[in-house]
Design an enzyme around this catalytic site. Structure first.
Site, mmCIF file in Angstrom:
data_model
loop_
_atom_site.group_PDB
_atom_site.id
_atom_site.type_symbol
_atom_site.label_atom_id
_atom_site.label_comp_id
_atom_site.label_asym_id
_atom_site.label_seq_id
_atom_site.Cartn_x
_atom_site.Cartn_y
_atom_site.Cartn_z
ATOM 1 N N TYR A 190 34.761 44.344 -42.574
ATOM 2 C CA TYR A 190 35.962 44.665 -41.796
ATOM 3 C C TYR A 190 35.634 45.698 -40.736
ATOM 4 O O TYR A 190 34.574 46.340 -40.773
ATOM 5 C CB TYR A 190 37.098 45.148 -42.708
ATOM 6 C CG TYR A 190 36.920 46.562 -43.236
ATOM 7 C CD1 TYR A 190 36.011 46.840 -44.258
ATOM 8 C CD2 TYR A 190 37.646 47.626 -42.692
ATOM 9 C CE1 TYR A 190 35.846 48.133 -44.733
ATOM 10 C CE2 TYR A 190 37.494 48.915 -43.171
ATOM 11 C CZ TYR A 190 36.578 49.166 -44.191
ATOM 12 O OH TYR A 190 36.409 50.440 -44.643
ATOM 13 N N GLU A 216 29.518 61.643 -47.674
ATOM 14 C CA GLU A 216 30.633 61.489 -46.716
ATOM 15 C C GLU A 216 31.932 61.491 -47.494
ATOM 16 O O GLU A 216 31.948 61.786 -48.691
ATOM 17 C CB GLU A 216 30.445 60.205 -45.891
ATOM 18 C CG GLU A 216 30.386 58.941 -46.721
ATOM 19 C CD GLU A 216 30.177 57.671 -45.899
ATOM 20 O OE1 GLU A 216 30.491 57.651 -44.700
ATOM 21 O OE2 GLU A 216 29.727 56.677 -46.484
ATOM 22 N N LYS A 266 29.881 47.844 -43.750
ATOM 23 C CA LYS A 266 31.328 48.104 -43.844
ATOM 24 C C LYS A 266 31.981 46.931 -44.581
ATOM 25 O O LYS A 266 32.667 46.087 -43.987
ATOM 26 C CB LYS A 266 31.909 48.321 -42.437
ATOM 27 C CG LYS A 266 33.223 49.097 -42.423
ATOM 28 C CD LYS A 266 33.535 49.560 -41.024
ATOM 29 C CE LYS A 266 34.959 50.048 -40.845
ATOM 30 N NZ LYS A 266 35.360 51.194 -41.628
ATOM 31 N N LEU A 310 28.221 55.357 -43.937
ATOM 32 C CA LEU A 310 28.567 54.423 -42.868
ATOM 33 C C LEU A 310 28.111 55.014 -41.540
ATOM 34 O O LEU A 310 28.303 56.213 -41.297
ATOM 35 C CB LEU A 310 30.090 54.223 -42.856
ATOM 36 C CG LEU A 310 30.581 53.216 -41.831
ATOM 37 C CD1 LEU A 310 30.220 51.794 -42.250
ATOM 38 C CD2 LEU A 310 32.092 53.328 -41.652
HETATM 39 C C1 LIG Z 1 33.173 55.507 -45.898
HETATM 40 C C2 LIG Z 1 33.533 55.813 -44.482
HETATM 41 N N1 LIG Z 1 32.805 56.714 -43.800
HETATM 42 C C3 LIG Z 1 33.103 57.034 -42.529
HETATM 43 C C4 LIG Z 1 34.172 56.451 -41.872
HETATM 44 C C5 LIG Z 1 34.469 56.814 -40.446
HETATM 45 O O1 LIG Z 1 34.017 55.769 -39.624
HETATM 46 P P1 LIG Z 1 34.557 55.612 -38.141
HETATM 47 O O2 LIG Z 1 34.402 56.927 -37.474
HETATM 48 O O3 LIG Z 1 33.676 54.570 -37.528
HETATM 49 O O4 LIG Z 1 35.970 55.196 -38.272
HETATM 50 C C6 LIG Z 1 34.942 55.487 -42.531
HETATM 51 C C7 LIG Z 1 36.057 54.847 -41.840
HETATM 52 O O5 LIG Z 1 36.699 53.965 -42.338
HETATM 53 C C8 LIG Z 1 34.609 55.147 -43.870
HETATM 54 O O6 LIG Z 1 35.323 54.233 -44.549
#
Ligand SMILES: Cc1ncc(COP(=O)(O)O)c(C=O)c1O
Length: 286
Positions: free
Chosen positions: A39, A183, A151, A207
């Site tokens: 996603y 994270e 993701k 991520l």
């Molecule tokens: C596990 C995780 N880390 C980091 C992020 C932040 O990612 P982004 O800045 O690309 O939205 C998300 C966002 O959904 C996430 O699910």
């Protein structure tokens, strides 16, 4: 507190727009059986996409990593259509995209010639008041898999962790693996210590977040020192500021950290986070 979210009026499923009540997917869809899908969430600030190519690039990377074939040429115009159909063409909003491997008799191995199931919809997001938020955060063990760079819709470890946080009166988790912060359950973590901004390096344990990339660009431009190094849990006493970032989280200050029923960190300062927030606001509101 738990937010109540509503369904969008329309979704795009496999080539057609329809109300969500009519959007049906087979019980043999591999996302239903295995969480076998990817996603992506892309923000639109007053109708303008922010870092669209980064979001589409990550979607492409993830689909290639798990070998789901997909025609990307259809995406961009559909995203704008999703916004205008939802009455969000001029608003702060986001577009959700999900691609699963599609329907096949249940086997662990991938089916030959899959026909992906493709879902998209737009939804409104409050993107204006992130500077005012102060999050109370629960420290949790990171018991996710070793491919957090993908993701995947298989988010059970993230949802279990976040449920523990939200039902306990917290706003988010910070996850710890082998003694180091990785994270959040749905955000990237940043720590300021001795004036240096730390964030976990890219790789299989986090991520590759788009907001993380923007924050590091801002650090370079504002000459704020940063290190892509995992921050150790046992150095909490040396932390001056913590913030978490994400597409809808933007840059949110962590006010306190908790574990085992105790507060283990309480924010004292916020100057670096505030500088980053101000610059982020400027870059998203062009
Ligand atoms: C596990 C995780 N880390 C980091 C992020 C932040 O990612 P982004 O800045 O690309 O939205 C998300 C966002 O959904 C996430 O699910």
């Amino acid at each position: 507190m738990k937010n109540t979210k509503s369904y969008p009026a329309e979704v795009y499923l496999n080539g057609n727009w329809m109300p969500p009540q009519g959007a049906m997917v087979s019980v043999f869809d591999r996302a239903f059986m295995f969480g076998d899908g990817i996603y992506e969430v892309t923000p639109f600030y007053r109708g303008k996409p922010f870092r669209l190519q980064d979001h589409l690039g990550r979607l492409k990377y993830c689909l290639e990593e798990i070998k789901i074939p997909f025609d990307f040429s259809i995406l961009e115009p559909l995203m704008f259509e999703a916004l205008s159909r939802a009455g969000l063409a001029e608003s702060d909003a986001a577009v959700y995209i999900q691609v699963s491997r599609g329907v096949a008799p249940r086997t662990h191995y991938f089916p030959d010639n899959p026909e992906p199931t493709f879902l998209m919809y737009a939804f409104p997001v409050q993107l204006e008041n992130f500077q005012e938020k102060r999050w109370k955060v629960l420290v949790s063990e990171d018991f996710r898999w070793q491919r957090c760079d993908i993701k995947s819709t298989a988010l059970l470890a993230n949802t279990m962790s976040n449920e523990e946080a939200i039902s306990g009166g917290f706003d988010e988790n910070l996850l710890v693996r082998d003694g180091f912060f990785t994270e959040g359950s749905h955000s990237t973590a940043f720590f300021v210590s001795h004036g240096i901004v730390y964030t976990h390096p890219e790789g299989p344990h986090i991520l590759s977040a788009i907001t993380r990339k923007v924050v590091l660009e801002i650090c370079r431009d504002l000459e704020i020192d940063y290190k892509e190094e995992a921050f150790p849990f046992d150095k909490i006493s040396e932390i001056e500021e913590i913030f978490v970032t994400g597409t809808t989280t933007q840059i949110t200050i962590v006010d306190s950290l908790h574990t085992g029923g105790k507060e283990i960190y309480s924010a004292q300062k916020g100057e670096i986070t505030e500088r980053l927030q101000e610059e982020f606001w400027g870059r998203t509101r062009v």
